[in-house]
Design a protein around this motif. Structure first.
Motif, PDB file in Angstrom:
ATOM      1  N   VAL A 202       0.836  -1.206   0.000  1.00 29.01           N
ATOM      2  CA  VAL A 202       0.000   0.000   0.000  1.00 29.01           C
ATOM      3  C   VAL A 202       0.871   1.256   0.000  1.00 29.01           C
ATOM      4  N   SER A 203       1.945   1.252   0.791  1.00 22.51           N
ATOM      5  CA  SER A 203       2.839   2.416   0.852  1.00 22.51           C
ATOM      6  C   SER A 203       3.436   2.714  -0.510  1.00 22.51           C
ATOM      7  N   TYR A 204       3.871   1.683  -1.210  1.00 26.40           N
ATOM      8  CA  TYR A 204       4.505   1.917  -2.502  1.00 26.40           C
ATOM      9  C   TYR A 204       3.497   2.245  -3.600  1.00 26.40           C
ATOM     10  N   ILE A 205       2.286   1.809  -3.457  1.00 25.20           N
ATOM     11  CA  ILE A 205       1.249   2.232  -4.407  1.00 25.20           C
ATOM     12  C   ILE A 205       1.044   3.740  -4.307  1.00 25.20           C
ATOM     13  N   TYR A 206       0.923   4.246  -3.074  1.00 26.73           N
ATOM     14  CA  TYR A 206       0.767   5.689  -2.873  1.00 26.73           C
ATOM     15  C   TYR A 206       2.023   6.447  -3.295  1.00 26.73           C
ATOM     16  N   ILE A 207       3.206   5.858  -3.062  1.00 29.97           N
ATOM     17  CA  ILE A 207       4.460   6.489  -3.468  1.00 29.97           C
ATOM     18  C   ILE A 207       4.526   6.635  -4.985  1.00 29.97           C
ATOM     19  N   VAL A 208       4.192   5.558  -5.701  1.00 25.85           N
ATOM     20  CA  VAL A 208       4.226   5.597  -7.171  1.00 25.85           C
ATOM     21  C   VAL A 208       3.249   6.633  -7.695  1.00 25.85           C
ATOM     22  N   ILE A 209       2.040   6.672  -7.131  1.00 22.09           N
ATOM     23  CA  ILE A 209       1.042   7.657  -7.569  1.00 22.09           C
ATOM     24  C   ILE A 209       1.554   9.075  -7.343  1.00 22.09           C
ATOM     25  N   ALA A 210       2.157   9.311  -6.159  1.00 20.75           N
ATOM     26  CA  ALA A 210       2.666  10.649  -5.841  1.00 20.75           C
ATOM     27  C   ALA A 210       3.833  11.034  -6.743  1.00 20.75           C
ATOM     28  N   VAL A 211       4.726  10.088  -7.037  1.00 18.77           N
ATOM     29  CA  VAL A 211       5.886  10.379  -7.864  1.00 18.77           C
ATOM     30  C   VAL A 211       5.473  10.664  -9.302  1.00 18.77           C
ATOM     31  N   LEU A 212       4.492   9.919  -9.817  1.00 22.10           N
ATOM     32  CA  LEU A 212       4.042  10.133 -11.184  1.00 22.10           C
ATOM     33  C   LEU A 212       3.390  11.497 -11.371  1.00 22.10           C
ATOM     34  N   ARG A 213       2.935  12.100 -10.281  1.00 22.44           N
ATOM     35  CA  ARG A 213       2.328  13.430 -10.361  1.00 22.44           C
ATOM     36  C   ARG A 213       3.362  14.543 -10.397  1.00 22.44           C
ATOM     37  N   ILE A 214       4.612  14.217 -10.097  1.00 19.58           N
ATOM     38  CA  ILE A 214       5.677  15.229 -10.153  1.00 19.58           C
ATOM     39  C   ILE A 214       5.924  15.599 -11.615  1.00 19.58           C
ATOM     40  N   PRO A 215       5.876  16.871 -11.964  1.00 19.34           N
ATOM     41  CA  PRO A 215       5.957  17.264 -13.387  1.00 19.34           C
ATOM     42  C   PRO A 215       7.320  17.021 -14.028  1.00 19.34           C
ATOM     43  N   SER A 216       8.410  17.281 -13.296  1.00 18.61           N
ATOM     44  CA  SER A 216       9.739  17.168 -13.910  1.00 18.61           C
ATOM     45  C   SER A 216      10.286  15.755 -13.774  1.00 18.61           C
ATOM     46  N   SER A 217      11.007  15.330 -14.793  1.00 20.40           N
ATOM     47  CA  SER A 217      11.618  14.002 -14.766  1.00 20.40           C
ATOM     48  C   SER A 217      12.731  13.932 -13.719  1.00 20.40           C
ATOM     49  N   THR A 218      13.426  15.048 -13.497  1.00 16.66           N
ATOM     50  CA  THR A 218      14.476  15.094 -12.480  1.00 16.66           C
ATOM     51  C   THR A 218      13.892  14.875 -11.087  1.00 16.66           C
ATOM     52  N   GLY A 219      12.746  15.502 -10.834  1.00 15.98           N
ATOM     53  CA  GLY A 219      12.087  15.339  -9.542  1.00 15.98           C
ATOM     54  C   GLY A 219      11.609  13.920  -9.325  1.00 15.98           C
ATOM     55  N   ARG A 220      11.081  13.306 -10.391  1.00 18.73           N
ATOM     56  CA  ARG A 220      10.624  11.914 -10.277  1.00 18.73           C
ATOM     57  C   ARG A 220      11.796  10.983 -10.007  1.00 18.73           C
ATOM     58  N   GLN A 221      12.907  11.225 -10.721  1.00 18.29           N
ATOM     59  CA  GLN A 221      14.082  10.386 -10.532  1.00 18.29           C
ATOM     60  C   GLN A 221      14.648  10.526  -9.124  1.00 18.29           C
ATOM     61  N   LYS A 222      14.673  11.733  -8.593  1.00 18.58           N
ATOM     62  CA  LYS A 222      15.179  11.970  -7.240  1.00 18.58           C
ATOM     63  C   LYS A 222      14.302  11.302  -6.192  1.00 18.58           C
ATOM     64  N   ALA A 223      12.970  11.375  -6.406  1.00 17.74           N
ATOM     65  CA  ALA A 223      12.042  10.751  -5.459  1.00 17.74           C
ATOM     66  C   ALA A 223      12.181   9.229  -5.472  1.00 17.74           C
ATOM     67  N   PHE A 224      12.287   8.649  -6.664  1.00 15.75           N
ATOM     68  CA  PHE A 224      12.443   7.198  -6.762  1.00 15.75           C
ATOM     69  C   PHE A 224      13.776   6.733  -6.180  1.00 15.75           C
ATOM     70  N   SER A 225      14.815   7.565  -6.306  1.00 11.47           N
ATOM     71  CA  SER A 225      16.140   7.164  -5.818  1.00 11.47           C
ATOM     72  C   SER A 225      16.150   6.985  -4.307  1.00 11.47           C
TER      73      SER A 225
END
Length: 294
Positions: free
Chosen positions: A194-217
């Motif tokens: 459940v935590s990672y489902i919400y994490i993925v949803i939140a990360v995909l909403r980040i507009p910049s690819s750099t921000g998404r990459q930093k969040a996933f890292s």
């Protein structure tokens, strides 16, 4: 072959102790690592040290002597600490996933939610649950009658080989296993999913690819550790896999009792900039002190 395996496991054991002790020392001494995430990582290192110390020394003795003996009390003690650290790690990985969820999905409330008190209470609860479940399972297992062959076809005292040796009914042990599987395996797995489902949803909403990459890292290391740990656990202990060969069962058991504690500090150190910087500062400080003393 036994000599080569002995040398391999001895080197892995030594590297496991050094790697996990290094993480514990860095988290304790470096102010930049005094955060909830690194506190949980240091607790994971403590668990890995306990697990590998419980299993590997006896394994080395078996390899060196082409077999070995263990007393009944020694066998139950080994199983207790093995099961306790496994239960603790299941819940700790769930708490760590919740920490990543709060950091990414509720960053403004992170410091108010992940307080020092909450972190200490969470870790204490994980240890209590691990000890509680392991204690009752060990007591139930020790009450079985072992009157047949006394050769354990495994590298350590695990529950399935011990059940196979018992000449009395194992219904109570099986029932207890299924009852405990809900809080020990299903609940942490659900929290992580459940935590990672919400994490993925939140990360995909980040507009910049750099921000998404930093969040996933920030989650990648934890996700790799979770995947390795739960894959090996389910491969060994789910009912479907009980029809597997004893050789494959031993290999999978070695993966999560010997090699997973060895791999965990490598994953967290290689993929974590803060730990790399803390290591560099520690060695630089030590080097400066040595030169000054000289």
């Amino acid at each position: 072959m036994r000599n080569l395996l002995f040398l391999l496991f001895l080197l892995v054991f030594y590297a496991t102790l050094c790697g996990n002790l290094l993480i514990i020392i860095l988290v304790s001494t470096s102010k930049t690592l005094h955060t909830p995430m690194y506190f949980f990582i240091s607790q994971l290192s403590i668990s890995d040290i306990l697990l590998t110390t419980d299993i590997v020394p006896n394994l080395l003795h078996i390899l060196l002597n082409n077999g070995g003996t263990i007393s009944f009390i020694g066998c139950m003690t080994q199983f207790y600490f093995f099961d306790c650290t496994d239960g603790f790690e299941c819940f700790l990985l769930a708490v760590m996933s919740y920490d990543r969820y709060v950091a990414i999905c509720n960053p403004l409330r992170y410091t108010s939610i992940m307080t020092n008190t909450f972190c200490v209470k969470s870790v204490a609860t994980c240890w209590l649950i691990g000890n509680f479940t392991s204690f009752f399972l060990t007591i139930t297992l020790s009450r079985l009658n072992f009157c047949g062959p006394n050769i354990i076809d495994q590298v350590f005292c695990d529950i399935i080989p011990l059940q196979e040796l018992a000449c009395s009914g194992t219904y109570i042990v099986d029932l207890e296993l299924y009852v405990l599987s809900v809080p020990v395996l299903i609940t942490p797995t659900t929290i992580i999913a459940v935590s990672y489902i919400y994490i993925v949803i939140a990360v995909l909403r980040i507009p910049s690819s750099t921000g998404r990459q930093k969040a996933f890292s920030t989650c990648s290391s934890h996700l790799i550790v979770v995947s390795i740990f739960y894959w090996t656990i389910f491969s060994v202990y789910i009912p479907i896999s009980r029809g597997q060969t004893r050789v494959s069962s031993k290999i999978l058991s070695l993966l999560y009792t010997v090699f997973t504690p060895f791999i965990n500090p490598i994953i967290y150190s290689l993929r974590n900039k803060d730990i790399k910087e803390a290591v560099q500062k520690a060695f630089h400080k030590h080097h400066v002190i040595n030169i000054h003393c000289y």
